[in-house]
Design a protein around this motif. Structure first.
Motif, short mmCIF file in Angstrom:
data_model
loop_
_atom_site.label_atom_id
_atom_site.label_comp_id
_atom_site.label_asym_id
_atom_site.label_seq_id
_atom_site.Cartn_x
_atom_site.Cartn_y
_atom_site.Cartn_z
N UNK A 66 23.11 -13.58 -79.27
CA UNK A 66 23.57 -14.36 -80.42
C UNK A 66 25.08 -14.54 -80.42
N UNK A 67 25.77 -13.84 -79.52
CA UNK A 67 27.24 -13.87 -79.45
C UNK A 67 27.65 -14.41 -78.08
N UNK A 68 28.53 -15.41 -78.03
CA UNK A 68 28.98 -15.88 -76.72
C UNK A 68 29.57 -14.75 -75.89
N UNK A 69 29.10 -14.61 -74.66
CA UNK A 69 29.50 -13.56 -73.72
C UNK A 69 29.15 -12.16 -74.22
N UNK A 70 28.19 -12.08 -75.13
CA UNK A 70 27.82 -10.83 -75.76
C UNK A 70 27.38 -9.76 -74.77
N UNK A 83 36.28 -13.75 -75.67
CA UNK A 83 37.07 -14.36 -74.60
C UNK A 83 36.52 -15.71 -74.19
N UNK A 84 37.40 -16.49 -73.63
CA UNK A 84 36.97 -17.74 -73.03
C UNK A 84 36.25 -17.41 -71.73
N UNK A 85 35.50 -18.35 -71.24
CA UNK A 85 34.77 -18.16 -69.99
C UNK A 85 35.73 -17.85 -68.84
N UNK A 86 36.86 -18.52 -68.80
CA UNK A 86 37.84 -18.30 -67.73
C UNK A 86 38.40 -16.88 -67.79
N UNK A 88 37.05 -14.29 -69.25
CA UNK A 88 35.97 -13.34 -68.99
C UNK A 88 35.73 -13.22 -67.48
N UNK A 89 35.74 -14.34 -66.79
CA UNK A 89 35.56 -14.33 -65.34
C UNK A 89 36.68 -13.54 -64.67
N UNK A 90 37.91 -13.75 -65.10
CA UNK A 90 39.04 -13.00 -64.54
C UNK A 90 38.89 -11.50 -64.80
N UNK A 91 38.44 -11.13 -65.99
CA UNK A 91 38.27 -9.71 -66.32
C UNK A 91 37.19 -9.07 -65.46
N UNK A 92 36.12 -9.80 -65.23
CA UNK A 92 35.04 -9.27 -64.38
C UNK A 92 35.53 -9.15 -62.94
N UNK A 93 36.17 -10.18 -62.43
CA UNK A 93 36.65 -10.15 -61.05
C UNK A 93 37.70 -9.07 -60.83
N UNK A 94 38.47 -8.74 -61.86
CA UNK A 94 39.47 -7.67 -61.74
C UNK A 94 38.82 -6.32 -61.44
N UNK A 95 37.55 -6.19 -61.79
CA UNK A 95 36.80 -4.95 -61.50
C UNK A 95 36.24 -4.94 -60.07
N UNK A 96 36.43 -6.03 -59.35
CA UNK A 96 36.04 -6.18 -57.95
C UNK A 96 34.57 -5.83 -57.68
N UNK A 97 33.65 -6.46 -58.41
CA UNK A 97 32.24 -6.15 -58.16
C UNK A 97 31.73 -6.84 -56.90
N UNK A 98 30.88 -6.15 -56.17
CA UNK A 98 30.14 -6.77 -55.08
C UNK A 98 28.80 -7.25 -55.62
N UNK A 111 26.85 -18.98 -72.50
CA UNK A 111 28.15 -18.66 -71.88
C UNK A 111 28.01 -17.53 -70.86
N UNK A 112 27.23 -16.51 -71.18
CA UNK A 112 27.01 -15.40 -70.25
C UNK A 112 26.26 -15.87 -69.01
N UNK A 113 25.26 -16.73 -69.20
CA UNK A 113 24.52 -17.26 -68.06
C UNK A 113 25.43 -18.11 -67.18
N UNK A 114 26.30 -18.91 -67.80
CA UNK A 114 27.25 -19.72 -67.03
C UNK A 114 28.22 -18.83 -66.27
N UNK A 115 28.67 -17.75 -66.90
CA UNK A 115 29.57 -16.80 -66.23
C UNK A 115 28.89 -16.20 -65.00
#
Length: 173
Positions: A66-70, A83-86, A88-98, A111-115
């Motif tokens: 019910x919450x964008x990027x929840x 956060x904006x999608x951009x 949020x993407x930067x924050x996730x990538x900063x964690x360097x996930x494989x 928004x989460x699905x798009x991310x």
């Protein structure tokens, strides 16, 4: 001490997940409620982390949907909860996930699905997700297997024999 039930009956599927992730592809586990998608995901994540790959794990719920990027909120800085999608993407990538694991991806907000889709298509992050059959799944998640970015593995219920742990035979048997 945390005790877990033995993992039985899904070894071939676990091997298929491991193979997909090892070749740089993601995989979506689909099945009815209670079929063992989340347990298989957990075993695969344990194996993946043990191999040295960085794993991020989120769990989608109707409430977080019910919450964008929840679903991703626990991985985002506090000041970026909306956060904006951009960002949020930067924050996730900063964690360097494989690998990004998404349990119950059918419950993701758009928004989460798009991310998740962007992380796969633009950043090479492998996704390991579960979806429940019969639920509406966001288009961006469906696109992961429809566009060949991930495999889709449909899980059926285990047979009675497959769900039994191996029997240890004694000399008297």
């Amino acid at each position: 001490m945390h005790l877990r039930w033995p993992f039985v009956g899904r070894e071939p599927e676990l091997d298929q997940v491991a193979q997909a992730l090892a070749t740089g592809q993601g995989i979506v586990l689909a099945g009815d409620a209670g079929v063992g998608k989340s347990r298989l995901l957990g075993e695969a994540l344990d194996q993946t982390a043990a191999s040295g790959l960085r794993v991020l794990h989120v769990r989608a719920t109707r409430s977080s949907g019910a919450v964008p990027l929840g679903a991703f909120a626990p991985l985002l800085p506090v000041d970026d909860a909306a956060a904006s999608l951009v960002r949020a993407r930067e924050a996730i990538l900063a964690r360097e996930p494989a690998v990004l694991a998404i349990d119950d991806a059918h419950a993701l907000d758009d928004a989460s699905a798009a991310l998740a889709h962007q992380l796969v298509t633009q950043d090479g992050v492998r996704v390991l997700a579960t979806v429940r059959r019969g639920e509406d799944v966001p288009d961006a998640i469906v696109g992961l297997w429809k566009d060949g970015l991930c495999e889709r593995l449909d899980l059926d219920p285990l047979t009675r024999d497959a769900s039994q742990p191996p029997r240890i035979h004694s000399v008297a048997d």
